[in-house]
Design a protein around this motif. Sequence first.
Motif, PDB file in Angstrom:
ATOM      1  N   SER A  75      -5.786  -5.811  -0.154  1.00 50.48           N
ATOM      2  CA  SER A  75      -5.554  -5.306   1.140  1.00 50.48           C
ATOM      3  C   SER A  75      -3.792  -4.987   1.110  1.00 50.48           C
ATOM      4  O   SER A  75      -3.326  -4.240   1.692  1.00 50.48           O
ATOM      5  CB  SER A  75      -5.880  -5.884   2.066  1.00 50.48           C
ATOM      6  N   ALA A  76      -3.077  -5.946   0.254  1.00 46.30           N
ATOM      7  CA  ALA A  76      -1.498  -5.757   0.175  1.00 46.30           C
ATOM      8  C   ALA A  76      -1.292  -4.673  -0.662  1.00 46.30           C
ATOM      9  O   ALA A  76      -0.368  -3.815  -0.303  1.00 46.30           O
ATOM     10  CB  ALA A  76      -0.905  -7.026  -0.623  1.00 46.30           C
ATOM     11  N   VAL A  77      -2.258  -4.403  -1.911  1.00 53.84           N
ATOM     12  CA  VAL A  77      -1.919  -3.108  -2.617  1.00 53.84           C
ATOM     13  C   VAL A  77      -2.037  -1.940  -1.712  1.00 53.84           C
ATOM     14  O   VAL A  77      -1.159  -0.965  -1.737  1.00 53.84           O
ATOM     15  CB  VAL A  77      -2.894  -2.990  -3.834  1.00 53.84           C
ATOM     16  N   ALA A  78      -3.174  -1.876  -0.783  1.00 57.31           N
ATOM     17  CA  ALA A  78      -3.189  -0.512   0.052  1.00 57.31           C
ATOM     18  C   ALA A  78      -2.019  -0.405   1.025  1.00 57.31           C
ATOM     19  O   ALA A  78      -1.605   0.548   1.061  1.00 57.31           O
ATOM     20  CB  ALA A  78      -4.622  -0.997   0.898  1.00 57.31           C
ATOM     21  N   ALA A  79      -1.738  -1.780   1.600  1.00 59.30           N
ATOM     22  CA  ALA A  79      -0.406  -1.759   2.355  1.00 59.30           C
ATOM     23  C   ALA A  79       0.711  -1.141   1.702  1.00 59.30           C
ATOM     24  O   ALA A  79       1.413  -0.402   2.311  1.00 59.30           O
ATOM     25  CB  ALA A  79      -0.286  -3.057   2.979  1.00 59.30           C
TER      26      ALA A  79
END
Lengths: 426, 350
Positions: B229-233
């Motif tokens: 989810s950090a990659v997406a953010a």
Amino acid sequence: MTRLTRNTAAVSLAGAATLSLVLAACSTPASPGNGATPGVTDDTVTIGTHTPLTGPAAPGYADVSAAALAYFSYLNDEGGVNGRTINYIIKDDAYNPANTQMVVRELVQDDQVFAIFNGIGTAPHTSVLEYLNEKQVPDLFVATGSKSWNQPEKYPYTFPFNADYAVEGAALAQYATDEYPRQKVCVLGQDDDLGGFILEGVKANLGADGVTHTEQYSTSNPDLTAQIGAMQAAGCEVNILGSIPAFTALAMSTAARIGWDTQWFATSVGLDYATLIEILGEDTGPKLLENLSGVNYLPGAYGDGEWVDLFREVNEKYNSGAPFNGNTVFGMSAAYLFAEALEKTGKNPTREGILEVIRSGSLAGNGVAPLAFSGDNHGSYFTVGIVTMHDGVQNFNDVAYTVDGGEATRVVMEPVPFVESGIPGS
Amino acid sequence: MTRILPSLRGRNRIIIFGVILTILAIALTFLLDPYRNFQFATIAAYFTVTAGLTLLVGQSGQLSLGHAALMAAGGYGYALTANALAEAGVGGIGRFLMSFAVAVVVAGLLGLLLGLAAARLHGPYLAGVTLALIVSVPAVAATFKILGGDQGLPSPYQGVPTALQSLIAVEQWHAWVAILIAGALVTWLTLLRNGSFGLRMRAVRDDETAARLNGVPAGRVKVSAFTVSAVAAGAGGATLCFITQSVSPGAYTLSFSLLLVVAVVLGGLGSIGGAALGSVLVVMLPWLITTATAQLPLSADMAQRLTGNLPVLVFGALLTVTILVRPGGLVDLVPTRANQAPQPAPTPTT
């Protein structure tokens, strides 16, 4: 699979929702090239601004656009400019660059403004600088003194309203040399363009080794004890502040708290008397502020003069008698300057036309000295007056400096004469 | 919806639907004027983030109040790299791709670190850590001069490629890039969510002990979820930086972070479609409210008070009502076959 199908349905629903919102809100694509100037009709000129009406920067700064709006209302009641009334759209960006991006795009693309006028804040305005110049939208009279606005090659559409901070820094440094000779000069600056360019100006004037000590602060940390302590320890005697009002007040009250009696200089954006008193309080404020010096290049809000008298009247009548201070004069002066530029542009204003007028150097404004705009210089004021506080009155002390490349020369103030009724061209 | 191409199943189905929706979204940009395209691009960038966040909160059960900080990490990573490359004379699509890759890696690494802490923390403690992260953004930006303090960083402008210049405006081009990124990332997230990783996340969320007993490495699953989810953010932050040519701490505040959480809860926790709805709301609602209040005959003073504050109030009210009436979020309003058919009574769990 049900979960996935539901997702797909929701995505389509989201798409449909966007689409209907779009259709509901005039989705006619902008059609350039039909010859009409955006924002100009037979009887109106529409301009817009971004400004903090909410959020931490709103106190003080929100007064500027209200004052400009009041002046435009006055002007419109008197017949407008060349038969056109000025329609001034004010949009709140809460001093947040991300919001500035949104509202400025909305002004340019949706509201089709003729120009962006008097956008406030270095950080917010920096975020739309490229965009406005890319779109060739006049970016007139930006309300901060960052030197970024004065880059005619890079940003041909951008002109500042404030004297740049380096000019103010050089003038303050020279004033220190003249009036407080052989005293140790120090600089406390905000960690952005404001503090950076003030320091640059001071150093350009005094030489890098002419500054005894420099300190910085960040607006996110409202505590100056460390910085003020270090300045006292370094033996500072004249302290030049590259600060906003909240931190001018904080620096002075912190020094008073540790019992340090010293001389303070402030920039035009950080020294409005009414704003400072509001922060410091009626009891201790006047005593603390006694002898504070600084620069200004617009009519003094607390003195007499035809410009200020008119602005007071306009403020009473069109701004429902809001408190009258330096921000009010600032907003009305900027509005007057825009009206003057528009008037000189003639009966059929175009974007290129108004830029030509500004570049021609024919604008006078209403400051303590003539404006310096020209084809290869987009800077506004290079002559600034020195103001001091005495017995609760903030006024010019008849000292002024013209700054050229860090070199400040003492000159006599030549205030621009009052224009009949404060209406350009009358 | 399985009526459309019923023979298509599993991964292929997700990928093909992802491609179709992306193409539809790109087609939509031709109907929009430049400002609407700018809003659309922003929605796509937010969607990238909310899709990752909804996966984290809804599927793995970890709450993050600091996702805007991960976006900021992506934004700063993008701006720093793009500026350095511009200095070195690199331009065009190469500069974008390299900067984007760095942004995603930076945000991913920060997410990994956070995830490692998160795997050891639960509920309010985890929320506290992510809250601290977002609160520290301005201080970090002010401390490291390279990040430009409160003013933030500009990033180089990337206009329409020469081949497309006669065809589309710059806002439309920006919208295309944002849609392509959102399309690719969300398809990837959906694959993860519907695959075995999603199953393990739900197992850990529902009962960590039971999951461990069944051989699911709970810690590793939680860390992976956080990193993903950090990659997406980070991708969303980089996209925003690309669209707006700037990144600053003022854009990534605590309230923005909370708004992201509101978006996924409003849309429907755990659902990708809900994340899409949420990001549309976050972008369009403030604009709609401001436009609506502009029509009302309000005094200047009143209008001034309302412009900044009313959207926040409406978001609060919407959130309260949604949670009371439709705990599943707005996406629950969409009729599905599962809803229409009589459902078997849920098996009680202890």
